[in-house]
Motif scaffolding. Structure first.
Motif, PDB file in Angstrom:
ATOM      1  N   ALA A 256       0.832  -1.202   0.000  1.00  0.00           N
ATOM      2  CA  ALA A 256       0.000   0.000   0.000  1.00  0.00           C
ATOM      3  C   ALA A 256       0.867   1.252   0.000  1.00  0.00           C
ATOM      4  N   ILE A 257       2.173   1.083   0.222  1.00  0.00           N
ATOM      5  CA  ILE A 257       3.124   2.191   0.227  1.00  0.00           C
ATOM      6  C   ILE A 257       3.851   2.215  -1.113  1.00  0.00           C
ATOM      7  N   ASN A 258       4.166   3.409  -1.566  1.00  0.00           N
ATOM      8  CA  ASN A 258       4.879   3.572  -2.824  1.00  0.00           C
ATOM      9  C   ASN A 258       6.199   2.808  -2.802  1.00  0.00           C
ATOM     10  N   GLU A 259       6.576   2.227  -3.959  1.00  0.00           N
ATOM     11  CA  GLU A 259       7.790   1.417  -4.032  1.00  0.00           C
ATOM     12  C   GLU A 259       9.031   2.216  -3.660  1.00  0.00           C
ATOM     13  N   LEU A 260       9.098   3.479  -4.073  1.00  0.00           N
ATOM     14  CA  LEU A 260      10.269   4.293  -3.747  1.00  0.00           C
ATOM     15  C   LEU A 260      10.392   4.502  -2.243  1.00  0.00           C
ATOM     16  N   LEU A 261       9.247   4.674  -1.562  1.00  0.00           N
ATOM     17  CA  LEU A 261       9.294   4.844  -0.116  1.00  0.00           C
ATOM     18  C   LEU A 261       9.769   3.567   0.561  1.00  0.00           C
ATOM     19  N   ARG A 262       9.363   2.411   0.045  1.00  0.00           N
ATOM     20  CA  ARG A 262       9.829   1.148   0.625  1.00  0.00           C
ATOM     21  C   ARG A 262      11.335   0.992   0.430  1.00  0.00           C
ATOM     22  N   ILE A 263      11.828   1.417  -0.734  1.00  0.00           N
ATOM     23  CA  ILE A 263      13.265   1.308  -0.979  1.00  0.00           C
ATOM     24  C   ILE A 263      14.043   2.262  -0.076  1.00  0.00           C
ATOM     25  N   PHE A 264      13.548   3.501   0.081  1.00  0.00           N
ATOM     26  CA  PHE A 264      14.227   4.455   0.950  1.00  0.00           C
ATOM     27  C   PHE A 264      14.182   4.003   2.412  1.00  0.00           C
ATOM     28  N   SER A 265      13.125   3.305   2.800  1.00  0.00           N
ATOM     29  CA  SER A 265      13.075   2.788   4.165  1.00  0.00           C
ATOM     30  C   SER A 265      14.171   1.755   4.392  1.00  0.00           C
ATOM     31  N   TRP A 266      14.470   0.960   3.359  1.00  0.00           N
ATOM     32  CA  TRP A 266      15.566   0.000   3.473  1.00  0.00           C
ATOM     33  C   TRP A 266      16.912   0.705   3.566  1.00  0.00           C
ATOM     34  N   VAL A 267      17.065   1.834   2.877  1.00  0.00           N
ATOM     35  CA  VAL A 267      18.306   2.601   2.988  1.00  0.00           C
ATOM     36  C   VAL A 267      18.493   3.069   4.423  1.00  0.00           C
ATOM     37  N   MET A 268      17.412   3.531   5.062  1.00  0.00           N
ATOM     38  CA  MET A 268      17.508   3.975   6.455  1.00  0.00           C
ATOM     39  C   MET A 268      17.826   2.809   7.390  1.00  0.00           C
ATOM     40  N   ILE A 269      17.433   1.604   7.015  1.00  0.00           N
ATOM     41  CA  ILE A 269      17.744   0.432   7.833  1.00  0.00           C
ATOM     42  C   ILE A 269      19.205   0.014   7.660  1.00  0.00           C
ATOM     43  N   LEU A 270      19.707   0.031   6.421  1.00  0.00           N
ATOM     44  CA  LEU A 270      21.015  -0.539   6.116  1.00  0.00           C
ATOM     45  C   LEU A 270      22.145   0.471   6.093  1.00  0.00           C
ATOM     46  N   ASP A 271      21.853   1.747   6.254  1.00  0.00           N
ATOM     47  CA  ASP A 271      22.895   2.771   6.152  1.00  0.00           C
ATOM     48  C   ASP A 271      23.922   2.622   7.278  1.00  0.00           C
ATOM     49  N   ARG A 272      25.082   3.305   7.117  1.00  0.00           N
ATOM     50  CA  ARG A 272      26.147   3.207   8.113  1.00  0.00           C
ATOM     51  C   ARG A 272      25.637   3.607   9.498  1.00  0.00           C
ATOM     52  N   ASN A 273      24.819   4.638   9.567  1.00  0.00           N
ATOM     53  CA  ASN A 273      24.220   5.066  10.834  1.00  0.00           C
ATOM     54  C   ASN A 273      22.736   4.708  10.884  1.00  0.00           C
ATOM     55  N   GLY A 274      22.376   3.626  10.189  1.00  0.00           N
ATOM     56  CA  GLY A 274      20.984   3.231  10.109  1.00  0.00           C
ATOM     57  C   GLY A 274      20.519   2.413  11.300  1.00  0.00           C
ATOM     58  N   ILE A 275      19.297   1.908  11.156  1.00  0.00           N
ATOM     59  CA  ILE A 275      18.653   1.197  12.256  1.00  0.00           C
ATOM     60  C   ILE A 275      19.406  -0.085  12.610  1.00  0.00           C
ATOM     61  N   LEU A 276      19.877  -0.825  11.611  1.00  0.00           N
ATOM     62  CA  LEU A 276      20.538  -2.101  11.875  1.00  0.00           C
ATOM     63  C   LEU A 276      21.845  -1.904  12.630  1.00  0.00           C
ATOM     64  N   ASN A 277      22.671  -0.959  12.190  1.00  0.00           N
ATOM     65  CA  ASN A 277      23.920  -0.685  12.899  1.00  0.00           C
ATOM     66  C   ASN A 277      23.659  -0.101  14.286  1.00  0.00           C
ATOM     67  N   THR A 278      22.594   0.693  14.412  1.00  0.00           N
ATOM     68  CA  THR A 278      22.239   1.227  15.730  1.00  0.00           C
ATOM     69  C   THR A 278      21.852   0.103  16.682  1.00  0.00           C
ATOM     70  N   LEU A 279      21.121  -0.880  16.177  1.00  0.00           N
ATOM     71  CA  LEU A 279      20.747  -2.032  17.000  1.00  0.00           C
ATOM     72  C   LEU A 279      21.979  -2.832  17.413  1.00  0.00           C
TER      73      LEU A 279
END
Length: 435
Positions: A256-279
């Motif tokens: 239901a979310i635009n594909e570009l928004l889903r891709i950018f959400s993954w960037v925020m997860i995988l970025d150097r200072n993203g959610i995954l590295n923060t965890l």
């Protein structure tokens, strides 16, 4: 046709047939014919304007090489091993420094496009560095300046300053050349004739990227099948309909979310200072304050993960639909006869689900091979270009529509070959897929 006439009447049926015919003609047949014609039409260009375009093209190639070398030095500066020295020496370039991964190219003018384009035999501004792209999932890909000698922090700082100065001078030169091109009175003499040169002039690097893109798309397809088959099987054999509804709705909600928004959400997860590295920093596995952290983005593995997520429904639902038609008593009979779970799946479930697996594989492969957003956004950085990105840049940056059409046709033929091979391997026909 007779069933349609009996259901909707002759008038409505005629309207439906006419609309379908117009849709097929205008959106499929005519564009494909035009693309094929342009793919086999070679433009022989010359003149003052074309020469300026050639100089601009070469300047962009040089600029791309410098940017990649800057990126390598920045990465060495930001590495955990150099975190101490990086903190004590001003090695971080100005934020205005262009990104090493995205080659700056002139924005396409839709009001007055340039009458010239670089020669197909000359590297374009979108041509990546002639290095072998890496297949390592999460390791940054090599680049033109990948083989850097060991430099101290001070030497890297001096080298970065020198490269940034050269980049600034090169940008000024490009601006001047583009201004001359805009005001040039020279006319690029263009001679068109049918030829295979749009295909044969494909550089060795572009051919390598073409082959690797097919390998990447096939890898995404395999990963999607491995992840989606257990989900489809569990959903098809689930007896509790309420739980099944929750699972299917959970699969549909992200779409239901635009594909570009889903891709950018993954960037925020995988970025150097993203959610995954923060965890990972929170549980003590790494220390972000000390410069540690995994570079998940700008790698093949990150692009594969995002594509599997983006196209998961195209693999899950075809497999689910075919397994759902399987008589569950066959699974029970195989289990009662002592068959292991592996044999139940390989001899009962998968043979029955072949049409669904073929459809899911075909759709996932074609979407992955033609994707632009995921490689461009998630792979932005050290990741090599995908062939779809080359096609985009042939059309909208190099202004070489004929060569772009040739590249598009080559990718289309490769996808058709994959479809035929998949149908042969799974021993399914068009009717089986249509079901």
């Amino acid at each position: 046709m007779n069933a349609l006439v009996r259901t909707y009447g002759l008038g409505l049926t005629g309207i439906f047939v006419a609309l379908v015919a117009i849709w097929i003609l205008l959106l499929i047949v005519v564009p494909q014919i035009r693309m094929i014609e342009r793919a086999f039409t070679y433009e022989d260009r010359g003149g003052e304007t074309a020469m300026l375009a050639l100089q601009i093209d070469r300047a962009y190639v040089e600029k791309l090489q410098l940017e990649r070398e800057v990126g390598t030095l920045e990465q060495m500066t930001d590495s955990p091993a150099d975190s101490g020295s990086a903190a004590s020496s001003p090695t971080t370039p100005s934020p205005a420094t262009p990104s090493p991964a995205t080659p700056t190219a002139p924005s396409p003018s839709f009001s007055a496009p340039s009458p010239s384009a670089p020669s197909p035999s000359t590297p374009s501004p979108s041509t990546p560095s002639p290095s072998a792209p890496s297949l390592s999932p999460f390791a940054p890909s090599p680049n033109a300046a990948g083989a850097q000698p060991a430099l101290s922090a001070g030497e890297r700082t001096a080298r970065l300053a020198e490269l940034n100065q050269r980049l600034s001078a090169l940008e000024t030169k490009i601006t001047d050349l583009e201004a001359q091109e805009d005001t040039s009175s020279g006319v690029a003499g263009t001679k068109e004739h049918y030829s295979l040169k749009n295909f044969t002039d494909m550089s060795g690097l572009h051919l390598q990227i073409f082959i690797l893109t097919l390998v990447y798309a096939f890898t995404v397809t395999i990963c999607a099948f491995v992840i989606c088959y257990p989900v489809a099987y569990a959903a098809a054999t689930m007896e509790n309909k309420n739980t099944l509804t929750i699972i299917l709705v959970g699969l549909l909600i992200p779409y239901a979310i635009n594909e570009l928004l889903r891709i950018f959400s993954w960037v925020m997860i995988l970025d150097r200072n993203g959610i995954l590295n923060t965890l990972l920093d929170f549980i003590g596995f790494i220390d972000l304050s000390a410069g540690e952290g995994f570079r998940f983005v700008a790698s093949n593995g990150a692009v594969f993960a995002v594509m599997v997520y983006a196209y998961v429904l195209f693999m899950v639902f075809p497999i689910y639909n075919t397994i759902d038609t399987l008589d569950k008593s066959q699974i029970e009979a195989a289990r009662d006869l002592g068959a292991s779970p592996w044999k139940i799946h390989t001899r009962v479930v998968i043979p029955h689900a072949k049409p669904g697996i073929a459809v899911g594989s075909i759709m996932t492969f074609m979407l992955s091979a033609g994707s632009i957003a995921a490689p461009e956004i998630v792979g932005r950085g050290m990741h090599p270009d995908w062939f779809s990105q080359l096609i985009y840049r042939r059309f909208f940056e190099a202004d070489s529509w004929n060569q772009g059409s040739a590249y598009s046709l080559a990718l289309l033929v490769a996808c058709i070959v994959f479809i035929l091979v998949t149908m042969k391997v799974f021993k399914v026909g068009i009717r089986d897929i249509a079901k």
